[in-house]
Motif scaffolding. Structure first.
Motif: not given
Length: 306
Positions: A81, A58, A76, A279
Motif C-alpha cells: 500500500s 488496489h 489486501r 493501511r
C-alpha cells in the motif's frame, strides 16, 4: 507486443485466446469501469533509471471478489500500500514511474507467467505450465493462498481464467517495463530498475528497515548495492541485503549486468510509514518518502561506476 505474445502463448492457446474478446468478457474480466492495468508517469529514457511498483495496485474486480472466500481486508494483506506515493519525490527527479493498478493476489507480476499451482484448476492443464517451488506452494502468478496460507478461492478455477489474467494484466505490465528499460539502455547505454516493495516486520532477519535484493550480487553492479546501503545507513536506517528478500522474478529477469541492465529490489518496512492494520499513512510517511528521494538522487549522481 505481438512478438512478446507469440513467445509467451503457445499456438494451441493463442489461436483460442488472443482473437476472442468475447471470452474475455464472459470470464468476468471485463474492465469497462476499471482503470488501465498499468500506469506510467513521466517520459521514458530521460535517464537510465526506471522506478516500478508492481504490488501497490488496489483495484479488485468484482468478478474476482465473487470467486473468493476471504474478506477484502485479508485479500489486501499482501498489498504494498502507498508505495507508488512514496516514490513520487524520487519520480520528480526524472525517472519514469511504472505501477500496476491490480493487486498481487489477483495476478502477481513478480512471478513467471506460467508459474502456477495446477491443483487450483479443473480440467486439463497445458504442458507449458512450469511451477516453481513457490508456485507449488500456492504463490505463483495467480496465487492460490493469501495471508497465513488461507485459500483464496471457493472452488477450483477453469485454466482459461488464469490465461486471461496473464494476457490482460501480467503481459501489459511486462511489455511496458521491458519497453522502458530498453529505451533507457538505448539512450544511455545501460538501464537500472529500482523495483519498490513494502514488507512486514521481519524479526527473523533482525527487523531491518530496508532489504536490498540483488540476487546475491547477480542482478546489478555491487557498486550500486553498496551505494544504496551506505546512503540508507547514513540516513539512520537499518539495512539488510538479500535476507529475507533477495528479489523475485522481476529482479532475476531484468537484472542482467553483462548486458548493461541492472535491477535492485528495495523492500521498505511498512511500519515506517503506515499503520499495518488499517493501511493508513502516519507521520513517518514523509520522512521515508524523503529518504527514498535522497537514495535515488545519489544513484542518479553516481551510476554507472567508472
Amino acid at each position: 507486443m505481438k512478438k512478446f505474445a507469440s513467445s509467451l502463448f503457445p499456438p494451441s492457446l493463442r489461436r483460442f485466446l488472443l482473437p476472442q474478446q468475447e471470452a474475455h468478457e464472459e470470464s468476468g474480466l471485463d474492465r469497462q469501469m476499471a482503470p488501465p492495468p498499468v500506469l506510467v508517469s513521466g517520459t521514458p529514457a530521460t535517464g537510465a533509471v526506471v522506478l516500478a511498483s508492481p504490488h501497490s495496485g488496489h483495484f479488485y474486480p468484482e468478478a474476482f471478489i465473487r470467486l473468493t472466500r476471504q474478506p477484502l481486508d485479508i485479500l489486501r494483506s499482501g498489498e504494498d500500500s502507498h508505495v507508488e506515493k512514496l516514490a513520487q519525490g524520487a519520480h520528480t527527479l526524472g525517472p519514469p514511474l511504472l505501477q500496476a493498478t491490480f493487486p498481487r493476489v489477483f495476478c502477481d507480476v513478480n512471478r513467471a507467467a506460467w508459474d502456477l499451482d495446477s491443483r487450483m484448476f479443473h480440467g486439463a492443464i497445458p504442458s507449458f505450465v512450469a511451477p516453481s517451488d513457490r508456485g507449488l506452494a500456492g504463490l505463483g502468478s495467480i496465487p492460490r493462498i493469501v495471508a497465513d496460507r488461507r485459500p483464496i478461492y471457493r472452488q477450483r478455477l477453469p485454466f482459461m481464467e488464469a490465461a486471461l489474467r496473464i494476457r490482460h494484466y501480467w503481459m501489459p505490465y511486462h511489455v511496458t517495463l521491458a519497453d522502458l528499460l530498453e529505451a533507457a539502455r538505448a539512450q544511455h547505454g545501460f538501464s537500472l530498475l529500482l523495483d519498490l516493495h513494502s514488507m512486514p516486520d521481519a524479526p527473523q532477519a533482525g527487523s531491518p528497515d530496508f532489504v536490498l535484493g540483488d540476487r546475491y550480487g547477480t542482478s546489478c553492479t555491487p557498486h550500486l548495492t553498496n551505494l544504496a546501503e551506505q546512503t540508507l545507513q547514513g540516513l539512520g536506517f537499518k539495512v539488510a541485503r538479500n535476507l529475507p528478500y533477495a528479489g523475485g522474478y522481476i529482479t532475476r529477469h531484468y537484472g542482467r549486468p553483462t548486458s548493461n541492465m541492472h535491477a535492485l529490489q528495495i523492500e521498505m518496512r511498512r511500519g515506517l510509514y503506515m499503520d499495518e492494520n488499517t493501511r493508513t499513512p502516519h507521520s513517518g510517511f514523509t520522512a521515508l518518502s524523503n529518504a527514498l528521494t535522497v537514495l535515488v538522487e545519489r544513484v542518479l549522481a553516481h551510476f554507472p561506476p567508472a
